[in-house]
Design an enzyme around this catalytic site. Structure first.
Site, PDB file in Angstrom:
ATOM      1  N   ASP A   1       0.936  -1.319  -0.058  1.00 39.96           N
ATOM      2  CA  ASP A   1       0.045   0.062   0.013  1.00 39.96           C
ATOM      3  C   ASP A   1       1.047   1.175  -0.018  1.00 39.96           C
ATOM      4  OD1 ASP A   1      -3.221   0.137   1.136  1.00 39.96           O
ATOM      5  OD2 ASP A   1      -2.136   2.268   0.908  1.00 39.96           O
TER       6      ASP A   1
ATOM      7  N   VAL B   1       1.951   0.619  -7.279  1.00 36.93           N
ATOM      8  CA  VAL B   1       1.693  -0.533  -8.288  1.00 36.93           C
ATOM      9  C   VAL B   1       2.036  -0.127  -9.874  1.00 36.93           C
ATOM     10  CG1 VAL B   1       0.068  -1.717  -6.981  1.00 36.93           C
ATOM     11  CG2 VAL B   1      -0.749  -0.245  -8.572  1.00 36.93           C
TER      12      VAL B   1
ATOM     13  N   CYS C   1      -6.108  -5.481  -4.332  1.00 32.83           N
ATOM     14  CA  CYS C   1      -7.307  -4.556  -3.931  1.00 32.83           C
ATOM     15  C   CYS C   1      -6.916  -3.189  -4.054  1.00 32.83           C
ATOM     16  CB  CYS C   1      -7.451  -4.633  -2.493  1.00 32.83           C
ATOM     17  SG  CYS C   1      -8.401  -6.402  -2.021  1.00 32.83           S
TER      18      CYS C   1
ATOM     19  N   SER D   1     -15.341  -4.379 -10.287  1.00 34.71           N
ATOM     20  CA  SER D   1     -16.307  -3.535  -9.891  1.00 34.71           C
ATOM     21  C   SER D   1     -17.542  -3.745 -10.750  1.00 34.71           C
ATOM     22  CB  SER D   1     -15.947  -2.010 -10.003  1.00 34.71           C
ATOM     23  OG  SER D   1     -17.002  -1.387  -9.822  1.00 34.71           O
TER      24      SER D   1
ATOM     25  N   TYR E   1     -12.826   4.333 -15.397  1.00 36.15           N
ATOM     26  CA  TYR E   1     -12.914   3.504 -14.152  1.00 36.15           C
ATOM     27  C   TYR E   1     -13.585   1.956 -14.803  1.00 36.15           C
ATOM     28  CZ  TYR E   1     -14.184   1.605  -9.680  1.00 36.15           C
ATOM     29  OH  TYR E   1     -14.451   0.730  -8.639  1.00 36.15           O
TER      30      TYR E   1
ATOM     31  N   THR F   1     -16.642   1.191   2.330  1.00 29.46           N
ATOM     32  CA  THR F   1     -15.236   1.343   2.522  1.00 29.46           C
ATOM     33  C   THR F   1     -14.789   2.954   3.151  1.00 29.46           C
ATOM     34  OG1 THR F   1     -15.004   2.440   0.320  1.00 29.46           O
ATOM     35  CG2 THR F   1     -14.587   0.099   0.494  1.00 29.46           C
TER      36      THR F   1
END
Length: 260
Positions: A37, A59, A85, A153, A166, A201
């Site tokens: 992360d 990433v 994730c 998603s 997205y 979240t």
């Protein structure tokens, strides 16, 4: 795959939300976890709590990802599980007209590319590098060497207004799942993708209460936001069930997203 202390896992985006819930669920089974992360403070704290290791990772960077895998493998061993994730989103129309001036603008391509690089290319980067490491492991009783789980998603299938980048990134993750399952089938590595709906979240929890209530009411049943441990539960089942391979699964309370 039996989940116990003989197994190591890497979770990207593991310092919050769906990634954190999955890391906690795996650790509760005894699995050794590494959290990838950008949030160093929270990631270090969770890793200490779980007895795992934190690696600060962007990433989109080959060097970051290579260094993180090297560090995690030195600390907890070669991972048999990878859960992707890490990801971001934005909301920009393909082309639009200013309500004030009438000026016409198109989606800035650098913003489109950023979403694709993080969500899609970043996911594949981690898949490819983790899978290469998994191939060095001995097979388990059924020949299995590892399992990979991706986070897509529902926007992959019902993207809303402003979600072109997205939706494209998440549809790409869904679209490559079966191909990667076929690529890795002879080596005993499985891969599946979860398409979550509207989950509670940290990003969603920051929204005003009336917005969250309206979103919860849009879910047919149960009429609420998803809880990250419910995502983690499905991820663990995908790990445990050796016949679960090449699948893209919605986890969304049967919601189908409206245009806006």
């Amino acid at each position: 795959m039996k989940l116990d202390a003989s197994v190591s896992a890497v979770i990207t985006g593991g310092a919050s939300g769906l990634g954190e819930a999955t890391a906690r669920a795996l650790a509760a089974q005894g699995v050794k976890v590494a959290l990838f992360d950008l949030n160093e403070e929270k990631g270090e704290a969770i890793a200490r709590e779980l007895g795992g290791v934190f690696c600060k990772v962007n990433v989109t960077s080959d060097a970051d990802v290579d260094a993180a895998f090297a560090r995690s493998r030195a600390a907890i061993g070669q991972e048999r599980i990878l859960v992707n994730c890490a990801g971001i989103g934005n909301a920009i129309k393909t082309a639009s007209r200013s309500k004030d001036s009438g000026e016409i603008k198109h989606f800035p391509l650098d913003a489109f590319d950023r979403i694709i690089q993080i969500n899609l290319v970043g996911t594949f980067r981690c898949i490819a590098k983790s899978a290469a490491g998994m191939l060095s492991l001995p097979g388990l009783d059924d020949g299995e060497r590892g399992v990979i789980i991706n986070t897509g998603s529902v926007a992959a299938q019902d993207g809303q207004i402003g979600q072109a980048a997205y939706s494209a990134s998440k549809a790409g993750i869904a679209g490559m799942t079966l191909t990667i399952a076929r690529d890795l089938s002879s080596e005993g590595v499985r891969i599946n993708t979860i398409l979550p709906g509207i989950f509670a979240t940290p990003l969603m929890n920051a929204a005003p209460d009336n917005v969250k209530a309206a979103l919860a009411a849009s879910v047919p049943f149960p009429r609420r936001l998803g809880n990250p441990p419910e995502f983690a539960s499905l991820a663990l089942e995908m790990c445990r069930n050796g016949y679960f391979n090449g699948e893209v699964v919605r986890l969304d309370g049967s919601i189908r997203m409206a245009p806006r």
